[in-house]
Write a protein that holds these residues in place. Sequence first.
Motif, PDB file in Angstrom:
ATOM      1  N   LEU A  37       0.833  -1.195   0.000  1.00 54.65           N
ATOM      2  CA  LEU A  37       0.000   0.000   0.000  1.00 54.65           C
ATOM      3  C   LEU A  37       0.874   1.253   0.000  1.00 54.65           C
ATOM      4  N   VAL A  39       1.758   4.922   0.858  1.00 52.40           N
ATOM      5  CA  VAL A  39       1.426   5.771   2.001  1.00 52.40           C
ATOM      6  C   VAL A  39       2.119   7.125   1.888  1.00 52.40           C
ATOM      7  N   ARG A  40       1.371   8.213   2.141  1.00 51.72           N
ATOM      8  CA  ARG A  40       1.949   9.546   2.306  1.00 51.72           C
ATOM      9  C   ARG A  40       2.001   9.842   3.796  1.00 51.72           C
ATOM     10  N   ASP A  41       3.117  10.378   4.258  1.00 50.97           N
ATOM     11  CA  ASP A  41       3.338  10.550   5.690  1.00 50.97           C
ATOM     12  C   ASP A  41       4.074  11.866   5.897  1.00 50.97           C
ATOM     13  N   SER A  58      -4.786   9.014  -2.131  1.00 52.13           N
ATOM     14  CA  SER A  58      -4.238   9.871  -1.072  1.00 52.13           C
ATOM     15  C   SER A  58      -3.971  11.286  -1.566  1.00 52.13           C
ATOM     16  N   TYR A  78      -3.219   6.857   2.744  1.00 47.64           N
ATOM     17  CA  TYR A  78      -2.736   5.759   1.900  1.00 47.64           C
ATOM     18  C   TYR A  78      -3.745   5.461   0.797  1.00 47.64           C
ATOM     19  N   ASP A  79      -3.230   4.849  -0.266  1.00 45.88           N
ATOM     20  CA  ASP A  79      -4.090   4.453  -1.378  1.00 45.88           C
ATOM     21  C   ASP A  79      -4.695   3.088  -1.096  1.00 45.88           C
ATOM     22  N   SER A  86      -0.975   1.886  -4.998  1.00 46.62           N
ATOM     23  CA  SER A  86      -1.003   0.609  -4.281  1.00 46.62           C
ATOM     24  C   SER A  86      -1.144  -0.561  -5.242  1.00 46.62           C
ATOM     25  N   VAL A 105      -2.166  -0.953   8.466  1.00 47.40           N
ATOM     26  CA  VAL A 105      -1.431   0.311   8.352  1.00 47.40           C
ATOM     27  C   VAL A 105      -1.185   0.912   9.739  1.00 47.40           C
TER      28      VAL A 105
END
Length: 293
Positions: A37, A39-41, A58, A78-79, A86, A105
């Motif tokens: 997956l 993920v943007r953080d 996202s 996250y997508d 993803s 996640v």
Amino acid sequence: MHRRDILTLTAAGAAAAALPAPSSAKGAAPRSKTPDLFVRDWGEGRPVVFLAGWTLTSDTWGYVMQPLARQGLRTIAYDRRGHGGSADPGRGYDFDTLADDLKAVLERLDLKDVVLVAHSMGGGEAIRYFARHGGTRLSHLVLVAPATPCIMQKADNPMGVPAAALDQNRAVMARDFPAWMDANGGGFFTPDTSEGVKTWVKTQMQRTSLQALVECNRALCEADFRPELSKVSVPTLVLHGDKDASAPLDFTGRRTAAGIKGAKLVVYEGAPHGLFVSHAARLAADIAAFAKT
């Protein structure tokens, strides 16, 4: 690329073990139970996790995440499987599995005291997470234009859409999704939304696989979350536009808020379904204020 930009979720651990076992042809290599997956953080501080709506990624949350990250919050989106960056496993688009993906996640990033923000279909994933996992790791819930609690028409849900009409709508999507977007995207924006933003949102939607968009739509339309609303056990804020043509306020947001104990409903006057672009600044401010309660 930042170490937290791509989150690989393996089949190891309790979270992955809870997912349904995959099937594979004899002699074929088995497929992973949980896909990778994207993920943007962004930022540091208290975590705010965002779930996008149906066929969205996202990316949609950028105009909300950035100001919150500047205010000392860690913003994460996250997508969904089959969406955006993803992996596309071709299955697992039911709400049980999607709620398990959310659990994976949260556990992989070891997030606690989380403010969960969910748009449209994402509201179903959030509610199922409470029903399935007890809301572990969450402290607040923000539902943005939720498409819950029950879309399909039933004897006890006469306001719903007939199953035949939903099937016909999916058939149109499966035949020509870009044309479907052109025909149905008007209610998503305000009259002053730029053509650039409209194209940007449509581009995201086209990054969802045909299998994922059809099956996620089926899951969304056939789900009945009414019995699960009482499982939500944290302070909840429902934000909904009164000009939402995709998820009309009285049919979705108002009913969802009424079913969650203590939930507060805030109506955005003149607002459409795509609040993350049409009212991004106000949305960020409301989320930040709610997170402090």
